[in-house]
Design an enzyme around this catalytic site. Structure first.
Site, PDB file in Angstrom:
ATOM      1  N   PHE A 139      21.469 -54.720  33.220  1.00 16.20           N
ATOM      2  CA  PHE A 139      22.094 -54.047  31.841  1.00 16.20           C
ATOM      3  C   PHE A 139      22.098 -55.376  30.822  1.00 16.20           C
ATOM      4  CE2 PHE A 139      23.582 -53.111  27.692  1.00 16.20           C
ATOM      5  CZ  PHE A 139      23.479 -52.175  27.484  1.00 16.20           C
ATOM      6  N   ASP A 224      23.859 -63.892  31.725  1.00 17.64           N
ATOM      7  CA  ASP A 224      24.244 -63.268  30.923  1.00 17.64           C
ATOM      8  C   ASP A 224      25.559 -62.873  30.816  1.00 17.64           C
ATOM      9  OD1 ASP A 224      25.102 -61.157  29.124  1.00 17.64           O
ATOM     10  OD2 ASP A 224      23.317 -59.784  29.861  1.00 17.64           O
ATOM     11  N   LYS A 253      30.247 -59.707  23.122  1.00 17.78           N
ATOM     12  CA  LYS A 253      31.709 -58.527  23.037  1.00 17.78           C
ATOM     13  C   LYS A 253      32.406 -59.562  22.701  1.00 17.78           C
ATOM     14  CE  LYS A 253      29.566 -55.131  26.565  1.00 17.78           C
ATOM     15  NZ  LYS A 253      28.486 -55.219  27.234  1.00 17.78           N
TER      16      LYS A 253
HETATM   17  C1  PLP Z   1      27.413 -55.306  26.504  1.00 19.57           C
HETATM   18  C2  PLP Z   1      25.829 -55.914  27.092  1.00 19.57           C
HETATM   19  C3  PLP Z   1      25.085 -56.336  26.435  1.00 19.57           C
HETATM   20  C4  PLP Z   1      24.373 -55.869  25.359  1.00 19.57           C
HETATM   21  O1  PLP Z   1      25.633 -56.431  24.477  1.00 19.57           O
HETATM   22  P1  PLP Z   1      25.725 -55.458  22.722  1.00 19.57           P
HETATM   23  O2  PLP Z   1      26.054 -56.015  21.558  1.00 19.57           O
HETATM   24  O3  PLP Z   1      25.738 -53.966  22.844  1.00 19.57           O
HETATM   25  O4  PLP Z   1      23.840 -55.733  22.301  1.00 19.57           O
HETATM   26  C5  PLP Z   1      24.146 -57.048  27.007  1.00 19.57           C
HETATM   27  N1  PLP Z   1      24.208 -57.810  28.651  1.00 19.57           N
HETATM   28  C6  PLP Z   1      25.924 -57.400  29.264  1.00 19.57           C
HETATM   29  C7  PLP Z   1      25.627 -57.769  30.531  1.00 19.57           C
HETATM   30  C8  PLP Z   1      26.696 -56.293  28.659  1.00 19.57           C
HETATM   31  O5  PLP Z   1      27.309 -55.661  29.062  1.00 19.57           O
END
Ligand code: PLP
Length: 404
Positions: A139, A224, A253
């Site tokens: 994700f 990420d 986050k």
């Molecule tokens: C939450 C998340 C995202 C997206 O972040 P947003 O602030 O919602 O755009 C991308 N990568 C990972 C691994 C995430 O947990």
């Protein structure tokens, strides 16, 4: 006064329906507890989805926001911004990075990383060399580019045509990655632990092998750390436990202590790719967000907090494993630090709903994985409260299953 039912009714009819929302009207937070509009308190093991790593309304963050709000809330990136500079220096000092690009969310941070990868490859090789490999069940966000990078059909459905140039391989499978790299590949994008994909931890040695492959084939390694970063897995960044350094890392986050902010950190020479006029964000790194993030970072980076995260994370896993011995519905318990998943042999949603009724906030990813990402300040007492609630729900659940 507006009642909870009225808020819910109005919310369901006026706010975009992009989230299936629980019937909870959130009005206040303190430490690991969230209070609803009726004064009911909930033990918060979701923490804004791994955002409130310091708990709700941490005093250091609140003070920094108050102070900055009364001084300068926003100004353009046409000027130098002290809090932004301070945050860049902190992030670079405590990582592999040389420069930081600031934005407002995780998706935007990944978007910046994808643009950097393509521009680097286009400048140094050719525009054809633009393919990015990510993983199945990953994700990376909800913008079109990050949806294209995300390896989940349910996230992509209905948004075709997606951005070309993305390939997805099984997470943790180095052979599959080798096979997928072609002459036009420019980068590999990976989560250290798949979060939304169900708290999936790769086999040991995977990241070292990925790093080697990226070196051999001259690919950018983008990690990420939007969910895993900032203490969540028991080290400041999760890559540090893999004994590798990426070329680019994305954060969001927990970075702002609850205030929206995203960051893309790159090491030299990649840090020089996005020069003047190549990318930007009006709000990115604004004084309010970066002042909050500096305060949050200084708290999150304390060795005592990381030690606490590891200690109570191990304690939590131990007690979840004890639940597993008594409740057959638990297939596996896995996690690092305080990023923990419990895989069930049934749907997770009914368990999440029952937990909410009993005052425990959790969620479910990948259909059947209960996710626990509490604030890193969570106490053993609070963990035992959560364990007792889960124990009661699972007992009820199996009793229901046998009588049905
Ligand atoms: C939450 C998340 C995202 C997206 O972040 P947003 O602030 O919602 O755009 C991308 N990568 C990972 C691994 C995430 O947990």
């Amino acid at each position: 006064m507006t009642t909870s039912d009225q808020w819910i009714e109005q919310g369901l009819t006026t706010v975009a329906g992009t989230y299936g929302r629980y019937p909870l009207v959130a009005v206040r937070g303190e430490g690991c507890w969230l209070t609803d509009n009726d004064g009911k308190r909930y033990l918060d093991f979701l923490a804004g989805v791994a955002v409130n790593n310091l708990g709700h309304c941490h005093p250091a963050v609140v003070d920094a926001i108050r102070e900055q709000a009364g001084t300068l809330i926003h100004c353009s990136n046409f000027y130098h911004i002290p809090a932004q500079i301070e945050l860049s220096r902190l992030l670079c000092k405590h990582s592999f990075g040389n420069r930081v690009f600031f934005c407002n969310s995780g998706a935007e941070a990944n978007e910046a990383a994808l643009k950097l990868a393509r521009k680097w490859s286009s400048d140094n090789f050719s525009p054809q060399r633009h393919e990015i490999i990510s993983t199945i069940a990953s994700f990376h966000g909800r913008t079109l580019a990050t949806v294209s990078a995300t390896g989940q059909e349910k996230v992509q459905a209905g948004f075709a045509p997606l951005l070309p140039g993305f390939k997805h391989v099984a997470f943790g499978d180095i052979e599959a990655l080798h096979q997928a790299v072609g002459p036009n590949t420019c980068a590999v994008l990976l989560e250290p632990i798949q979060g939304e994909g169900g708290i999936r931890i790769p086999p040991s040695g995977y990241f070292k092998a990925v790093r080697e492959l990226c070196n051999e084939r001259r690919l950018l390694l983008i990690v990420d750390e939007i969910q895993t970063g900032l203490g969540r897995t028991g080290s400041l960044f999760a890559y540090q436990q893999e004994e590798i350094e990426p070329d680019v890392m994305t954060l969001a986050k927990a970075l702002g202590g609850g205030v929206p902010i995203g960051a893309m950190i790159a090491r030299a020479p990649y840090s020089e790719v996005l020069g003047s006029g190549t990318h930007g964000s009006t709000f990115g790194g604004n004084p309010l967000a970066t002042a909050a993030a500096v305060a949050a970072f200084n708290e999150l980076n304390r060795p005592q907090l990381l030690q606490h995260c590891n200690a109570v994370g191990a304690f939590f896993i131990e007690h979840l494993e004890q639940l597993q011995e008594r409740h057959l519905v638990i297939q596996s318990v896995r996690g690092r630090g305080l990023m923990i998943g419990v895989e069930l042999s049934c749907e997770g949603a009914p368990i999440v709903n029952k937990a909410l009724e009993r005052g425990l906030l959790i969620n479910c990813t990948a259909g059947n994985v209960l996710r626990f990402v509490p604030p890193l300040i969570i106490s053993r007492t609070e963990i035992m409260q959560a364990i007792d609630i889960l124990d009661a729900i699972l007992s009820e659940h199996s009793a229901g299953a046998t009588t049905a």
